[in-house]
Scaffold this active site. Structure first.
Site, PDB file in Angstrom:
ATOM      1  CD  GLU A 104      -2.953  -0.781  -0.057  1.00 20.71           C
ATOM      2  OE1 GLU A 104      -3.507   0.339  -0.170  1.00 20.71           O
ATOM      3  OE2 GLU A 104      -3.103  -1.706  -0.878  1.00 20.71           O
ATOM      4  CD1 TRP A 114      -2.906   2.807  -3.882  1.00 16.41           C
ATOM      5  CD2 TRP A 114      -2.417   1.604  -5.687  1.00 16.41           C
ATOM      6  NE1 TRP A 114      -3.928   2.988  -4.775  1.00 16.41           N
ATOM      7  CE2 TRP A 114      -3.661   2.248  -5.901  1.00 16.41           C
ATOM      8  CE3 TRP A 114      -1.911   0.791  -6.703  1.00 16.41           C
ATOM      9  CZ2 TRP A 114      -4.389   2.113  -7.081  1.00 16.41           C
ATOM     10  CZ3 TRP A 114      -2.644   0.639  -7.874  1.00 16.41           C
ATOM     11  CH2 TRP A 114      -3.863   1.304  -8.043  1.00 16.41           C
ATOM     12  CD1 TRP A 127     -19.027   9.512 -16.725  1.00 19.31           C
ATOM     13  CD2 TRP A 127     -17.052  10.156 -17.510  1.00 19.31           C
ATOM     14  NE1 TRP A 127     -18.130   8.517 -16.426  1.00 19.31           N
ATOM     15  CE2 TRP A 127     -16.907   8.891 -16.893  1.00 19.31           C
ATOM     16  CE3 TRP A 127     -15.930  10.769 -18.074  1.00 19.31           C
ATOM     17  CZ2 TRP A 127     -15.692   8.219 -16.828  1.00 19.31           C
ATOM     18  CZ3 TRP A 127     -14.718  10.110 -18.015  1.00 19.31           C
ATOM     19  CH2 TRP A 127     -14.604   8.840 -17.406  1.00 19.31           C
ATOM     20  CG  ASN A 129      -8.960   2.208  -0.011  1.00 15.94           C
ATOM     21  OD1 ASN A 129      -8.744   3.224  -0.660  1.00 15.94           O
ATOM     22  ND2 ASN A 129      -8.744   0.999  -0.504  1.00 15.94           N
ATOM     23  CD1 TRP A 160     -12.891  10.859 -14.847  1.00 15.63           C
ATOM     24  CD2 TRP A 160     -11.698  12.092 -13.419  1.00 15.63           C
ATOM     25  NE1 TRP A 160     -11.873  11.442 -15.563  1.00 15.63           N
ATOM     26  CE2 TRP A 160     -11.123  12.206 -14.700  1.00 15.63           C
ATOM     27  CE3 TRP A 160     -11.115  12.774 -12.364  1.00 15.63           C
ATOM     28  CZ2 TRP A 160      -9.994  12.982 -14.961  1.00 15.63           C
ATOM     29  CZ3 TRP A 160      -9.981  13.556 -12.599  1.00 15.63           C
ATOM     30  CH2 TRP A 160      -9.442  13.650 -13.886  1.00 15.63           C
ATOM     31  CD1 TRP A 206     -11.533  11.036  -6.757  1.00 14.68           C
ATOM     32  CD2 TRP A 206     -13.385  10.268  -7.742  1.00 14.68           C
ATOM     33  NE1 TRP A 206     -12.566  11.189  -5.867  1.00 14.68           N
ATOM     34  CE2 TRP A 206     -13.714  10.726  -6.444  1.00 14.68           C
ATOM     35  CE3 TRP A 206     -14.395   9.741  -8.545  1.00 14.68           C
ATOM     36  CZ2 TRP A 206     -15.011  10.663  -5.937  1.00 14.68           C
ATOM     37  CZ3 TRP A 206     -15.685   9.681  -8.043  1.00 14.68           C
ATOM     38  CH2 TRP A 206     -15.986  10.140  -6.759  1.00 14.68           C
TER      39      TRP A 206
END
Length: 480
Positions: free
Chosen positions: A275, A278, A306, A343, A361, A384
């Site tokens: 993580e 990440w 969108w 999360n 987004w 996002w």
């Protein structure tokens, strides 16, 4: 070149700590007087309401730590280059140190500042400090940056990371301190309005609090991290994101803590290390492809239809946590009350907005930027776009999280929805009621209101999304 006896300015930014601070350590090691400063420049002024309020809390904690060892934090407001020039003129400082930032606006600012300082004979030094690995030091075998996470993880997981350094015992002080603004005069929490009093009990700021949270996680959380981090109704995550976002703890300290836990046989240690990488991946992507902050990382998505109206009734329901989807609504209300969101909840609310509600987004990115105390430019943008399907290393665009089955899987006992959704409960907990004290009064919402029916149901939203993908020929988009 500066005089050997002149002072050194240490410019704090997203590195509000004293330990593991290469710029501060270098300044203190030279033996010259050190002047710690923070500049409220146009980039800090542009922060959203919650991150700006959280910045104020972090600065107050840093002030206290510096004063505890006999130093000070000088606060100035204005354009960074002008403020630094004024301070140099007032103090006779001969050098300025800072740790690097990696977003495009900060890089442009820092390049300009460094060039200006050097042109005037001032030593200007930037140091690592916000990342485990500088973005230009991690390359694929063919050159270039990693666009997919898994191979990057494999490439860096065995790399050496410098051990964390202790904070300086003392900081050499100048004979005379320059003028400083008062932190309270900056009113960094003004944008939070009444929500600040609701969020405040959920936030402990500063380096000491960060280390305490890491210690608690190592003692009581990392062993079960693999299984508990996806369950939003328990305290199963590291809880370090707000501290990493302002640099109140270094990623190096977290990394070495994870390595020790792995050596001790803690089963969740490897996942924790992953993580951290990440987060690193998000920063490397931002550095090498800065358009990820504002536009679709995959240009094929520029043609996707969108919804772009942030005031659309469905979007308003999403912002209010009244979509009729309990997982979505609980997560959105958690953010209003605590300034953070689990999360798993972030993935669900992002998927629901971009896929079930077919909304861009960027609207979600902007809402998070206003409401998250752990807001981080790189992680927010990548998260996002990952959820929307337009970003790097994204799940296939046709995967649409079902908020109902996700709730059944990760909140089987209903603890999470009960904690945050008051409507329909005879005696709702304080966490659920606090939401109504945090939100704008103009929303005119009450815990006595009936819980809404879904604005878009789980199956209906999936059908709408898949039809839109098919209609725009997105099947031609390559996914790694």
């Amino acid at each position: 070149m500066s005089e050997p006896s002149s002072s050194v300015i240490v410019w704090f930014r997203r590195d509000l700590r004293l330990s593991d601070h290469a710029a501060l350590a270098a300044a203190c090691g030279g033996g010259r007087p050190v002047i710690p400063i923070f500049i409220l420049d146009e980039q800090a002024e542009a922060l959203g309401a919650a991150p700006k309020w959280r910045l104020g809390r972090g600065l107050a904690a840093l002030q206290a730590e510096l004063e505890r060892i006999g130093s000070r934090l000088i606060l100035r407001r204005g354009e960074a280059r002008g403020v630094l020039n004024d301070l140099i003129a007032a103090t006779g400082a001969g050098a300025v140190h800072w740790t690097r930032a990696y977003d495009p606006a900060a890089q442009a600012r820092d390049f300009s500042v460094k060039a200006d300082l050097k042109a005037h004979g001032i030593d200007a030094h930037s140091f690592p400090g916000h990342l485990l690995f500088e973005p230009w030091t991690v390359e694929t075998k063919t050159g270039g940056y990693y666009r997919v996470f898994s191979p990057m993880w494999k490439a860096v997981r065995q790399r050496d990371v410098a051990a964390p350094e202790p904070r300086p015992g003392t900081i050499p002080t100048p004979d005379r301190w320059p003028r400083s603004d008062r932190l309270e005069d900056w009113a960094l929490g003004a944008g939070m309005r009444r929500g600040a009093d609701v969020v405040a009990p959920h936030v402990q700021a500063g380096e000491v609090a960060a280390q305490e949270r890491l210690d608690l996680f190592l003692d009581a959380g990392i062993g079960a991290y693999d299984t508990r981090r996806d369950i939003p109704g328990v305290d199963g995550t590291s809880g370090l994101s707000q501290y990493l976002s302002l640099g109140e703890i270094s990623p190096q300290r977290c990394w070495h803590a994870g390595l020790r836990a792995r050596q001790e046989g803690q089963p969740g240690a490897d996942t924790f290390l992953k993580e951290l990488v990440w987060r690193e991946f998000a920063y490397h992507l931002m550095y090498h492809s800065p358009h990820i902050l504002t536009g679709n990382w995959r240009p094929e998505w520029d043609r996707f239809p969108w919804r772009t109206d942030p005031a659309h009734p469905h979007v308003l329901a999403w912002k209010q946590g009244r979509t009729g989807m309990p997982f979505v609504d609980a997560a959105m209300r958690e953010m209003h009350v605590t300034g953070r969101m689990h999360n798993r909840g972030r993935m669900i609310v992002a998927s629901y907005l971009t896929k079930h509600l077919m909304t861009h987004w960027r609207i979600g990115r902007d809402w998070f930027e206003q409401h998250l105390v752990d807001w981080d430019p790189a992680s927010n943008a990548m998260g996002w776009q990952w959820a929307a399907g337009s970003g790097p290393d994204a799940a296939p665009y046709f995967r649409v999280f079902n908020p109902e089955t996700q709730l059944d899987k990760f909140d089987r006992d209903g603890a999470y929805r009960r904690a945050w959704i008051a409507e329909g409960q005879g005696a709702p907990p304080e966490t659920a009621l606090a939401y109504f004290h945090a939100i704008p009064k103009r929303w005119a919402l009450s815990p006595d209101d009936p819980y809404p029916a879904p604005v878009v149901g789980a199956s209906e939203g999936r059908r709408i999304a898949l039809e839109a993908y098919q209609g725009r020929a997105l099947a031609d988009i390559p996914y790694s």
